[in-house]
Design a protein around this motif. Sequence first.
Motif, short mmCIF file in Angstrom:
data_model
loop_
_atom_site.label_atom_id
_atom_site.label_comp_id
_atom_site.label_asym_id
_atom_site.label_seq_id
_atom_site.Cartn_x
_atom_site.Cartn_y
_atom_site.Cartn_z
N PHE A 288 0.83 -1.20 0.00
CA PHE A 288 0.00 0.00 0.00
C PHE A 288 0.87 1.26 0.00
CE2 PHE A 288 -2.13 3.24 2.72
CZ PHE A 288 -3.21 3.54 1.90
N ALA A 289 1.87 1.28 0.86
CA ALA A 289 2.76 2.45 0.95
C ALA A 289 3.50 2.68 -0.37
CB ALA A 289 3.75 2.26 2.09
N HIS A 290 3.96 1.59 -0.99
CA HIS A 290 4.66 1.73 -2.26
C HIS A 290 3.74 2.31 -3.33
CE1 HIS A 290 7.52 0.98 -5.44
NE2 HIS A 290 6.65 0.21 -6.08
N ALA A 291 2.49 1.86 -3.35
CA ALA A 291 1.54 2.39 -4.32
C ALA A 291 1.32 3.89 -4.10
CB ALA A 291 0.22 1.63 -4.23
N LEU A 292 1.21 4.31 -2.84
CA LEU A 292 1.06 5.74 -2.55
C LEU A 292 2.24 6.53 -3.11
CD1 LEU A 292 -0.21 5.84 1.16
CD2 LEU A 292 -1.57 5.94 -0.93
N SER A 293 3.43 5.98 -2.98
CA SER A 293 4.63 6.69 -3.44
C SER A 293 4.65 6.85 -4.96
CB SER A 293 5.89 5.96 -2.98
OG SER A 293 6.07 4.74 -3.69
N LEU A 294 3.94 5.96 -5.67
CA LEU A 294 3.91 6.02 -7.13
C LEU A 294 2.80 6.92 -7.65
CD1 LEU A 294 4.44 2.23 -7.99
CD2 LEU A 294 6.17 4.05 -7.99
N LEU A 295 1.78 7.14 -6.84
CA LEU A 295 0.58 7.83 -7.32
C LEU A 295 0.63 9.34 -7.13
CD1 LEU A 295 -2.06 5.25 -6.06
CD2 LEU A 295 -1.61 5.85 -8.45
N ALA A 296 1.56 9.83 -6.33
CA ALA A 296 1.72 11.28 -6.14
C ALA A 296 3.16 11.55 -5.74
CB ALA A 296 0.75 11.80 -5.07
N PRO A 297 3.67 12.74 -6.07
CA PRO A 297 5.09 13.04 -5.78
C PRO A 297 5.33 13.47 -4.34
CG PRO A 297 4.10 14.90 -6.92
CD PRO A 297 3.03 13.82 -6.86
N TRP A 298 4.94 12.60 -3.39
CA TRP A 298 5.18 12.91 -1.98
C TRP A 298 6.67 13.03 -1.71
CZ3 TRP A 298 0.63 14.14 -0.22
CH2 TRP A 298 -0.51 13.43 -0.62
N GLN A 299 7.02 13.84 -0.72
CA GLN A 299 8.43 13.95 -0.35
C GLN A 299 8.98 12.60 0.09
OE1 GLN A 299 9.18 16.81 2.74
NE2 GLN A 299 11.35 16.33 2.89
N ARG A 300 8.17 11.88 0.86
CA ARG A 300 8.58 10.56 1.31
C ARG A 300 7.36 9.83 1.87
NH1 ARG A 300 13.96 9.13 4.94
NH2 ARG A 300 13.66 6.87 4.99
N VAL A 301 7.35 8.51 1.71
CA VAL A 301 6.31 7.68 2.31
C VAL A 301 6.99 6.69 3.25
CG1 VAL A 301 4.44 6.03 1.91
CG2 VAL A 301 4.82 7.89 0.27
N ARG A 302 6.62 6.75 4.52
CA ARG A 302 7.22 5.90 5.54
C ARG A 302 6.17 4.92 6.08
NH1 ARG A 302 11.84 8.89 7.83
NH2 ARG A 302 11.79 11.08 7.18
N VAL A 303 6.65 3.87 6.73
CA VAL A 303 5.78 2.88 7.37
C VAL A 303 6.25 2.66 8.80
CG1 VAL A 303 5.04 0.46 7.40
CG2 VAL A 303 5.20 1.68 5.22
N GLY A 304 5.30 2.63 9.74
CA GLY A 304 5.61 2.32 11.13
C GLY A 304 4.56 1.38 11.70
N PHE A 305 4.99 0.47 12.57
CA PHE A 305 4.09 -0.55 13.10
C PHE A 305 3.93 -0.43 14.62
CE2 PHE A 305 6.00 -2.45 9.28
CZ PHE A 305 4.87 -2.84 8.58
N LEU A 306 2.81 -0.95 15.10
CA LEU A 306 2.58 -1.00 16.54
C LEU A 306 3.27 -2.18 17.19
CD1 LEU A 306 -1.25 -0.15 16.72
CD2 LEU A 306 0.69 1.40 17.08
N GLU A 307 3.40 -3.30 16.45
CA GLU A 307 3.86 -4.53 17.08
C GLU A 307 5.06 -5.18 16.41
OE1 GLU A 307 0.88 -7.35 18.04
OE2 GLU A 307 -0.29 -5.95 19.24
N GLN A 308 5.74 -4.47 15.54
CA GLN A 308 6.96 -5.00 14.96
C GLN A 308 7.80 -3.83 14.47
OE1 GLN A 308 4.99 -7.09 11.47
NE2 GLN A 308 6.75 -6.23 10.39
N ASP A 309 9.06 -4.12 14.18
CA ASP A 309 9.94 -3.09 13.65
C ASP A 309 9.64 -2.82 12.18
OD1 ASP A 309 11.32 -2.74 16.05
OD2 ASP A 309 12.70 -4.40 15.59
N PRO A 310 9.81 -1.57 11.73
CA PRO A 310 10.15 -0.39 12.53
C PRO A 310 8.94 0.11 13.32
CG PRO A 310 9.79 0.25 10.25
CD PRO A 310 9.69 -1.25 10.29
#
Length: 247
Positions: free
Chosen positions: A155-177
């Motif tokens: 999902f995050a990778h698709a967001l990065s392709l669909l608009a020129p965001w500065q950066r798309v990051r991912v963070g989790f509640l129960e695992q790294d990162p």
Amino acid sequence: MSGTRLPFQKAQAIEALIVAHGQPSDPGPAEQALREIADKVAAMLPGWHVQSATMAAPGELERVLEQATDTPFVYPLFMSDGWFTETALPARLGIARDRVLSPFGLSARLPVLATQSLSSIARDQGWQHQSTEILVAAHGSASGRENPASRTYRFAHALSLLAPWQRVRVGFLEQDPLLSAVAANCGHNTICVPFFAADGYHVACDIPNDLRAGGFSGVISKSVGRADYAPTLIAEALQGAILENAA
């Protein structure tokens, strides 16, 4: 001249059932929230009978099934595929797996609609795409199951392709990162989007707490499962299912 009038028979409604995991400790609010989504979906689908139930509410799935006049198309309002959607749900419903649609989180349309929503939020803040970061907050798996994390990264990778965001990051509640650690590296112009099907305890409490722990100063959007576009996405999926079934 008189003729024989044939009795009018109303066409039988197409049955649909939207299912979510729910909140085992307090099933009521999750049931009501899901019912509201089902009502919005039903308004988009004339000729359909759209019901809803969470797996956490005792006996609710069975009660709804008893009211159905035909085997329903089942839409899992889940963020990932796996044991719940592929095994537990069909078994509990007693229906063939081909009546269970692909989960909400796997929809190819989800990143498109989410991008439109996030772009609108950025505009409201006066931010340009190129100066805006996206932080996707997800549950993850403490046991190391691959599916939840892989769906989030997709999902995050698709967001990065669909608009020129500065950066798309991912963070989790129960695992790294961990979300708190990722949030610590985000700038002020950041939109956090919860990759969750519902606004339960994780979205209402855990995510804000982790963001505060990381010094997050951006904005938080609705969870994708409760976004304004969610009923549209579900209605489109159900329409697609009936067309495939008729082919």
